[in-house]
Scaffold this motif. Sequence first.
Motif, mmCIF file in Angstrom:
data_model
loop_
_atom_site.group_PDB
_atom_site.id
_atom_site.type_symbol
_atom_site.label_atom_id
_atom_site.label_comp_id
_atom_site.label_asym_id
_atom_site.label_seq_id
_atom_site.Cartn_x
_atom_site.Cartn_y
_atom_site.Cartn_z
ATOM 1 N N TRP A 158 -96.443 -46.827 54.734
ATOM 2 C CA TRP A 158 -96.622 -46.474 56.145
ATOM 3 C C TRP A 158 -98.106 -46.558 56.478
ATOM 4 C CZ3 TRP A 158 -93.268 -43.519 59.766
ATOM 5 C CH2 TRP A 158 -91.907 -43.602 59.410
ATOM 6 N N VAL A 159 -98.424 -46.986 57.698
ATOM 7 C CA VAL A 159 -99.822 -47.131 58.099
ATOM 8 C C VAL A 159 -100.034 -46.512 59.477
ATOM 9 C CG1 VAL A 159 -100.161 -49.240 56.735
ATOM 10 C CG2 VAL A 159 -99.401 -49.411 59.130
ATOM 11 N N THR A 160 -101.292 -46.198 59.776
ATOM 12 C CA THR A 160 -101.663 -45.657 61.079
ATOM 13 C C THR A 160 -102.328 -46.765 61.889
ATOM 14 O OG1 THR A 160 -102.029 -43.459 60.111
ATOM 15 C CG2 THR A 160 -102.992 -43.887 62.284
ATOM 16 N N THR A 161 -101.676 -47.177 62.975
ATOM 17 C CA THR A 161 -102.187 -48.305 63.759
ATOM 18 C C THR A 161 -101.494 -48.370 65.108
ATOM 19 O OG1 THR A 161 -102.638 -50.700 63.654
ATOM 20 C CG2 THR A 161 -100.479 -49.952 62.879
ATOM 21 N N ASP A 162 -101.921 -49.299 65.938
ATOM 22 C CA ASP A 162 -101.190 -49.631 67.157
ATOM 23 C C ASP A 162 -100.255 -50.784 66.804
ATOM 24 O OD1 ASP A 162 -100.833 -51.536 69.568
ATOM 25 O OD2 ASP A 162 -101.486 -49.681 70.529
ATOM 26 N N LYS A 163 -98.974 -50.537 66.899
ATOM 27 C CA LYS A 163 -97.987 -51.505 66.431
ATOM 28 C C LYS A 163 -98.075 -52.835 67.180
ATOM 29 C CE LYS A 163 -93.019 -51.901 65.428
ATOM 30 N NZ LYS A 163 -91.717 -51.176 65.454
ATOM 31 N N THR A 164 -98.238 -52.773 68.497
ATOM 32 C CA THR A 164 -98.280 -53.993 69.308
ATOM 33 C C THR A 164 -99.508 -54.832 68.973
ATOM 34 O OG1 THR A 164 -97.078 -52.928 71.114
ATOM 35 C CG2 THR A 164 -98.329 -54.922 71.646
ATOM 36 N N HIS A 165 -100.661 -54.190 68.871
ATOM 37 C CA HIS A 165 -101.888 -54.922 68.564
ATOM 38 C C HIS A 165 -101.812 -55.560 67.173
ATOM 39 C CE1 HIS A 165 -103.547 -53.158 72.160
ATOM 40 N NE2 HIS A 165 -104.738 -53.657 71.932
ATOM 41 N N LEU A 166 -101.347 -54.788 66.188
ATOM 42 C CA LEU A 166 -101.248 -55.328 64.830
ATOM 43 C C LEU A 166 -100.279 -56.502 64.789
ATOM 44 C CD1 LEU A 166 -102.043 -55.126 61.846
ATOM 45 C CD2 LEU A 166 -100.128 -53.531 61.526
ATOM 46 N N TYR A 167 -99.153 -56.365 65.488
ATOM 47 C CA TYR A 167 -98.167 -57.445 65.541
ATOM 48 C C TYR A 167 -98.779 -58.714 66.128
ATOM 49 C CZ TYR A 167 -93.734 -59.847 66.486
ATOM 50 O OH TYR A 167 -92.705 -60.762 66.512
ATOM 51 N N ARG A 168 -99.492 -58.580 67.241
ATOM 52 C CA ARG A 168 -100.078 -59.749 67.905
ATOM 53 C C ARG A 168 -101.151 -60.409 67.030
ATOM 54 N NH1 ARG A 168 -99.810 -60.176 73.374
ATOM 55 N NH2 ARG A 168 -100.818 -62.177 73.005
ATOM 56 N N ILE A 169 -101.946 -59.595 66.337
ATOM 57 C CA ILE A 169 -102.974 -60.136 65.447
ATOM 58 C C ILE A 169 -102.332 -60.990 64.361
ATOM 59 C CG2 ILE A 169 -104.635 -59.524 63.637
ATOM 60 C CD1 ILE A 169 -105.371 -57.063 65.365
ATOM 61 N N LEU A 170 -101.343 -60.422 63.667
ATOM 62 C CA LEU A 170 -100.699 -61.138 62.569
ATOM 63 C C LEU A 170 -99.888 -62.327 63.074
ATOM 64 C CD1 LEU A 170 -99.545 -58.070 60.431
ATOM 65 C CD2 LEU A 170 -101.523 -59.551 60.056
ATOM 66 N N GLN A 171 -99.308 -62.200 64.265
ATOM 67 C CA GLN A 171 -98.560 -63.306 64.856
ATOM 68 C C GLN A 171 -99.470 -64.516 65.092
ATOM 69 O OE1 GLN A 171 -97.218 -62.808 68.978
ATOM 70 N NE2 GLN A 171 -95.188 -63.540 68.376
ATOM 71 N N ASN A 172 -100.670 -64.270 65.625
ATOM 72 C CA ASN A 172 -101.627 -65.353 65.844
ATOM 73 C C ASN A 172 -102.063 -65.982 64.529
ATOM 74 O OD1 ASN A 172 -102.705 -66.009 68.659
ATOM 75 N ND2 ASN A 172 -102.589 -63.795 68.759
ATOM 76 N N LEU A 173 -102.337 -65.161 63.527
ATOM 77 C CA LEU A 173 -102.807 -65.680 62.242
ATOM 78 C C LEU A 173 -101.712 -66.483 61.532
ATOM 79 C CD1 LEU A 173 -104.826 -62.581 60.924
ATOM 80 C CD2 LEU A 173 -105.713 -64.676 61.971
#
Length: 226
Positions: free
Chosen positions: A109-124
């Motif tokens: 489990w991690v502490t983050t903003d789910k939408t931002h993390l998703y978009r970052i990894l989606q772009n990469l």
Amino acid sequence: NASKTRFLALASHDVLQPLNAAKLYLSALEEFDLKDQANLILNKLNDSVTSSEALISTLLDIARLDQGEMKLSVEDIPLASVLTPLADEFGMKAQAKGLAFSYHPSSEWVTTDKTHLYRILQNLLSNAVKYSKKGKILLGTRKRGKQLLIQIWDTGVGISELEQQKIFHDFYRVDGSKEHGVGLGLGVVERMAAKLGVSINCTSKLGKGSCFSLLVPICEPKQSAK
């Protein structure tokens, strides 16, 4: 420039509305029994509209990020809720391109903003598939003390050491990759990573491939609500 950025941030719905209408009309046309030549034109038109939508959406995201319109919602989440859907999506895209795709699930489990993390990894991941003509893509994690290292490896064209300092600039494209977009995806990645307080690390060798990685804080798993 500030006024234009603010306008784009506020008018994002109005800007995309005509494209959404065009996509609906295209979907309606696909229901008809058209001749082969007409179907070919329809498919190309659909691709053009989709590409335009992606480009405009990216520009609007940049405007919203620069204007501070995209707010953070930091919470404790199971990392698999972000990684697994991405692995499913890009696993299929990689397979369609003849690439192998490996995904190593994480139970952390991690502490983050789910939408931002998703978009970052989606772009990469999108770049990893886009710039790899053969070989494989790897999405995995490694524990680093109280943080989790998320990594995306590819066997793509690679990035020179000099260009690694420039790839996160708006409109910058790696030499030899002019056929792929206009160089905005990593600009969004950098802005979102900055909002999250994380840095994106890139290691790469020309002709061998690249690895993009970021660290996110680990937290204690939450009990499921009964």
